[in-house]
Design a protein around this motif. Structure first.
Motif, PDB file in Angstrom:
ATOM      1  N   ARG A  53      -8.045  -3.083  -5.079  1.00 56.31           N
ATOM      2  CA  ARG A  53      -8.667  -2.222  -4.069  1.00 56.31           C
ATOM      3  C   ARG A  53      -8.620  -0.773  -4.522  1.00 56.31           C
ATOM      4  O   ARG A  53      -7.574  -0.279  -4.932  1.00 56.31           O
ATOM      5  N   ASN A  69     -10.290  -3.736   5.925  1.00 54.58           N
ATOM      6  CA  ASN A  69      -9.424  -3.230   4.869  1.00 54.58           C
ATOM      7  C   ASN A  69      -8.828  -4.467   4.214  1.00 54.58           C
ATOM      8  O   ASN A  69      -8.122  -5.205   4.916  1.00 54.58           O
ATOM      9  N   LYS A  95      -0.454   0.351  13.701  1.00 51.52           N
ATOM     10  CA  LYS A  95       0.587  -0.578  13.254  1.00 51.52           C
ATOM     11  C   LYS A  95       1.521  -0.961  14.406  1.00 51.52           C
ATOM     12  O   LYS A  95       1.892  -2.113  14.560  1.00 51.52           O
ATOM     13  N   LYS A 132      -8.073   7.117  10.940  1.00 58.90           N
ATOM     14  CA  LYS A 132      -9.086   7.085   9.884  1.00 58.90           C
ATOM     15  C   LYS A 132     -10.306   7.922  10.248  1.00 58.90           C
ATOM     16  O   LYS A 132     -10.730   8.779   9.484  1.00 58.90           O
ATOM     17  N   TRP A 174      -5.403  -6.807   5.532  1.00 58.33           N
ATOM     18  CA  TRP A 174      -4.469  -5.684   5.374  1.00 58.33           C
ATOM     19  C   TRP A 174      -3.056  -6.220   5.175  1.00 58.33           C
ATOM     20  O   TRP A 174      -2.639  -7.173   5.840  1.00 58.33           O
ATOM     21  N   THR A 227       0.848  -1.197   0.000  1.00 58.79           N
ATOM     22  CA  THR A 227       0.000   0.000   0.000  1.00 58.79           C
ATOM     23  C   THR A 227       0.884   1.248   0.000  1.00 58.79           C
ATOM     24  O   THR A 227       0.623   2.214  -0.722  1.00 58.79           O
ATOM     25  N   GLY A 251      -4.815   4.344   1.805  1.00 54.75           N
ATOM     26  CA  GLY A 251      -5.918   4.247   2.744  1.00 54.75           C
ATOM     27  C   GLY A 251      -5.867   5.433   3.671  1.00 54.75           C
ATOM     28  O   GLY A 251      -5.557   5.297   4.848  1.00 54.75           O
ATOM     29  N   TYR A 269     -13.094   1.647   1.228  1.00 55.92           N
ATOM     30  CA  TYR A 269     -12.535   0.888   0.109  1.00 55.92           C
ATOM     31  C   TYR A 269     -13.630   0.119  -0.609  1.00 55.92           C
ATOM     32  O   TYR A 269     -14.591  -0.323   0.011  1.00 55.92           O
TER      33      TYR A 269
END
Ligand code: GLU
Length: 400
Positions: free
Chosen positions: A375, A175, A101, A239, A125, A16, A39, A325
């Motif tokens: 995606r 995701n 993360k 997000k 993900w 990503t 994202g 997404y």
């Protein structure tokens, strides 16, 4: 002697991030690029949150905080989880980290021994399996299908469990698919987990506030409080609050696990940025109505993208319940040739040719452990989404 350690051979660069950086670089060269690969909300961080950060700097909150975060933020996160999901965590059961993360990374490194298994429903993900492998664990990938809306079923979970299973990783809304589990669907999974007391659950709830059509997202401990003692509830501000760059994620878990996370974090990064913590405190403590405004914009964009891509011959574009997404099947188009003569052998060829020939950046399904898809992130402006969908349609219609 090779420079890189053996463990580096077990992981790939984050796809990503790699594709998003490639799109950014092409744009900087002057190419006409529409990036649907990141994202990341296109909304700016709300002003009151930025203001809280500025005031924190002015107050001199520029020093180390406790490794696990400021007492005020830990308390506010516990209160937020209570208001949103009826969860009952104390401040000492919260650890603030540098994004979701790091929460996942800390949890895996702190708990896995070599060969311990982590069940990961696919699509997933990109970073889940790599983090598990860095921590010497073994990802056990369980492919889901579009027939179940890409949701793991109780039968699949039961079949994947072995005596080496340590964790189940769940992500709802997901995701890359945007699928969100209903309470009943989660309950079916928690019933299986109750039969296996050695298994912990990491529930990645980072998209939980982004659900559409009046739907609600649920989390494991809310559905099955008996799993509280072996659940890590992960969330963060990236997000829902449009705060990706601030890097604030949270873990809520029993103190015995939180202590291990803090011990590890104290020997790696120490606390998350003090100023970002002050901003996150403002975000989670404020009335949350402003999120609903973003959610209604995302819902309109989802509808736009799903409608536009569903009309393209060869693409199959399910309508997701949450996140930002859509996960689109290109299986009907594989084997075809692009206008400039490239044969699309797989989903990676599809996104590479799409970028080269139309300037639209998206991420191939294989990066999310599900070949045959791509995606699209619709966290971008309506005008750009309309133009991107036109380009995708032209590209697909030009295949022979
Ligand atoms: N989570 C986002 C994505 O899937 C950000 C990039 C990343 O860290 O993977 O695109």
């Amino acid at each position: 002697m090779p420079l890189a350690a053996t463990r580096m051979g077990r992981i790939l660069p984050s796809q990503t991030i790699a594709i998003t950086q490639k799109a950014r670089a092409l744009k900087a060269e002057g190419r006409d690029i529409i990036s649907l690969s990141a994202g990341e909300p296109d909304f700016d961080t709300p002003d009151f949150i930025k203001q809280a950060a500025i005031e924190a700097i002015q107050r001199g909150e520029t020093k180390y905080t406790d490794v696990a975060g400021t007492p005020a933020l830990r308390q506010a996160v516990a209160a937020r989880l209570n208001a949103d999901f009826d969860l009952d965590y104390r401040a000492e059961e919260i650890c603030i980290s540098i994004g979701g993360k790091q929460v996942i990374y800390n949890a895996m490194v702190a708990t896995l021994n070599e060969g311990d298994e982590v069940i990961i429903p696919a699509p997933a993900w990109v970073s889940y399996p790599d983090i598990v492998q860095l921590a010497d664990g073994k990802p056990v990938i369980v492919p889901t299908t579009s027939e179940t809306g890409f949701r793991l079923t109780a039968e699949q979970l039961r079949a994947a469990i072995t005596p080496r299973t340590r964790w189940l990783m769940l992500n709802s809304p997901c995701n890359p698919t945007g699928s969100a589990y209903s309470r009943e669907e989660l309950k079916a999974l928690t019933d299986v987990l109750l039969e296996h007391p050695q298994i912990w659950v990491l529930t990645d709830d980072i998209y939980a506030k982004l659900t559409y059509d009046g739907r609600q997202a649920y989390t494991i401990v809310q559905v099955e409080p008996r799993l509280r003692e072996r659940t890590l509830t992960m969330n963060g501000v990236s997000k829902a609050y449009a705060m990706t760059g601030w890097r604030i994620g949270f873990a809520a878990a029993p103190v015995q696990l939180i202590k291990e996370l803090i011990k590890l974090q104290g020997q790696s990064t120490s606390n998350a940025c003090s100023i970002a913590q002050a901003a996150a405190l403002a975000a989670v403590s404020a009335p949350q109505d402003f999120i609903q405004e973003m959610v209604s914009v995302y819902q309109k964009r989802r509808d736009l993208v799903v409608a536009a891509l569903s009309r393209v011959p060869g693409l199959i574009c399910p309508k997701p319940e949450g996140a930002f997404y859509v996960f689109v099947s290109v299986q009907n188009l594989l084997g075809k040739r692009t206008a400039s003569g490239h044969v699309l052998k797989n989903d990676e060829d599809f996104v590479t040719a799409l970028l080269d020939e139309t300037g639209v950046a998206a991420v191939h399904g294989t990066a999310f452990l599900m070949p045959g898809y791509f995606r699209v992130s619709y966290a971008t402006s309506t005008e750009l989404l309309e133009e991107a969908c036109r380009r995708i349609a032209r590209f697909c219609e030009g295949l022979a």
